[in-house]
Design an enzyme around this catalytic site. Structure first.
Site, PDB file in Angstrom:
ATOM      1  CB  CYS A 120      -9.266  -1.809   6.631  1.00 33.26           C
ATOM      2  SG  CYS A 120     -10.937  -2.414   6.249  1.00 33.26           S
ATOM      3  CG  HIS A 180      -8.588  -5.549   4.021  1.00 35.11           C
ATOM      4  ND1 HIS A 180      -8.603  -4.975   5.284  1.00 35.11           N
ATOM      5  CD2 HIS A 180      -7.287  -5.545   3.632  1.00 35.11           C
ATOM      6  CE1 HIS A 180      -7.373  -4.649   5.635  1.00 35.11           C
ATOM      7  NE2 HIS A 180      -6.555  -4.976   4.645  1.00 35.11           N
ATOM      8  CG  ASN A 204      -2.785  -5.093   4.242  1.00 37.53           C
ATOM      9  OD1 ASN A 204      -3.860  -4.500   4.379  1.00 37.53           O
ATOM     10  ND2 ASN A 204      -2.665  -6.381   4.509  1.00 37.53           N
TER      11      ASN A 204
END
Length: 355
Positions: free
Chosen positions: A160, A302, A322
């Site tokens: 990520c 994240h 996202n």
């Protein structure tokens, strides 16, 4: 907001309406929901009785959690929860398989610290000067400017940090040059050093430091396609001369207790990458998250791209892009309330410039 339409469709067409049940056996209803869930997400364990039972149990736990979360909604704009592709995981499995449990440890050296390069100080000063000169709009969405690339899906690759950083670089290039192109996340996964380990984890600030120090260019995705696994770096010895986009300066800041400055950065400079705590997003469908999302730096796990904000409604929120594909949230996006460091959104935020 588009998420409202999405929630209605899910509830009506996909058997995902989750009523609050009190005082009766829910097993039969749960199994019906689970069968629809397996079909929707094409789960591979549908013919494996042992795994099926295990996942059904996890799914039932998610349903009970969903009922509790939805019972506490205080507004039609509040976050709404329901089954997602992650709802057959335990919370620990979700953390280990989807998130980065050690992200806060990786990020510790950047915590609450400004980089001291003259050019990064200048970048921050430009944003503050613009804020003083013109104020900031009540809402701003970089998607309206056509400078945000499509939502990606990182799958089981824990990169990520690379997805969010590359996406900000894509946006900044488009803002500067009027040309939106997808850049190579895989190049970062394979090649980035400075305590970055491909699909096994890394962090935004370490990646930006490496990009600046090495003078490596980020090449187009078509030249270095995504494989969703860590491979040997393909750049070779002439990597610094490879055509592509380069990061010219960046900031790595904490906006805790000063989220107005984060809004100014978004409106006055561009999208940013941010570390977050996404543990409570497991069953998120849409709406604004404004409670039950811990903001502690120690729980960061994240990284995402913040592409805008809206302060005009009853619950002001950030617009978050996202990297879990378009089936998650509102076509891959979610919304986090402004002002209380929800989900740790203000702990570690990076903006950058490109050449």
């Amino acid at each position: 907001m588009e998420w409202r339409t999405m929630v209605i469709l899910i509830s009506c067409l996909c058997f995902f309406a989750i009523p609050i049940r009190v005082g009766r056996d829910t097993t039969e209803d749960d199994i019906k929901l689970f069968e629809g869930y397996i079909r929707r997400y094409n789960k591979s364990y549908k013919h494996d009785p042992l795994e099926y039972d295990k996942r059904l149990e996890r799914f039932q736990r998610s349903l009970r959690h969903i009922e509790r979360m939805n019972s506490e909604r205080i507004s039609k704009d509040s976050a709404l929860y329901g089954p997602t592709e992650f709802s057959d995981l335990s919370e620990e499995e979700f953390l280990q398989l989807t998130l980065q449990p050690d992200l806060s440890a990786r990020s510790e050296r950047h915590h609450n610290r400004y980089h001291t390069r003259e050019n990064t100080r200048r970048l921050g000063a430009d944003v503050k000067r613009l804020k003083r000169a013109a104020g900031i709009p009540l809402k701003f969405d970089w998607r309206d400017k056509k400078v945000i690339t499509p939502v990606r899906n990182q799958g089981t690759c824990g990169a990520c940090w690379a997805f969010s950083t590359v996406e900000v670089a894509e946006s900044m290039f488009a803002i500067k040059n009027g040309s939106l192109q997808q850049l190579s996340v895989q190049e970062m996964i394979d090649c980035a050093k400075n305590s970055n380990f491909g699909c096994e984890g890394g962090d935004i600030c370490s990646l930006l430091t490496w990009l600046m120090g090495s003078k490596i260019s980020i090449v187009p995705e078509s030249n270095y396609p995504l494989t969703w696994k860590t491979d040997a770096c393909k750049l070779g010895k002439t990597a610094s001369k490879t055509p592509g986009l380069r990061v010219s300066d960046f900031t790595c800041d904490s906006f805790v207790d000063s989220e107005d400055e984060l809004l100014a950065t978004l409106a006055g400079h561009g999208p940013v990458a941010a570390a977050v705590n996404a543990l409570t997003w497991q069953n998120y469908l849409g709406g604004v998250i404004h409670f039950h999302c811990d903001g502690s730096f120690l729980n960061l796990n994240h990284a995402v791209q913040i592409v805008g904000y809206d302060t005009t409604g009853p619950i002001p929120f950030y617009i978050i892009k996202n990297s879990w594909g378009t089936l998650f949230g509102d076509k891959g996006y979610l919304y986090i309330g402004i002002g209380s460091n929800l989900c740790g959104i203000a702990n570690q935020v990076s903006s950058l410039n490109v050449i």
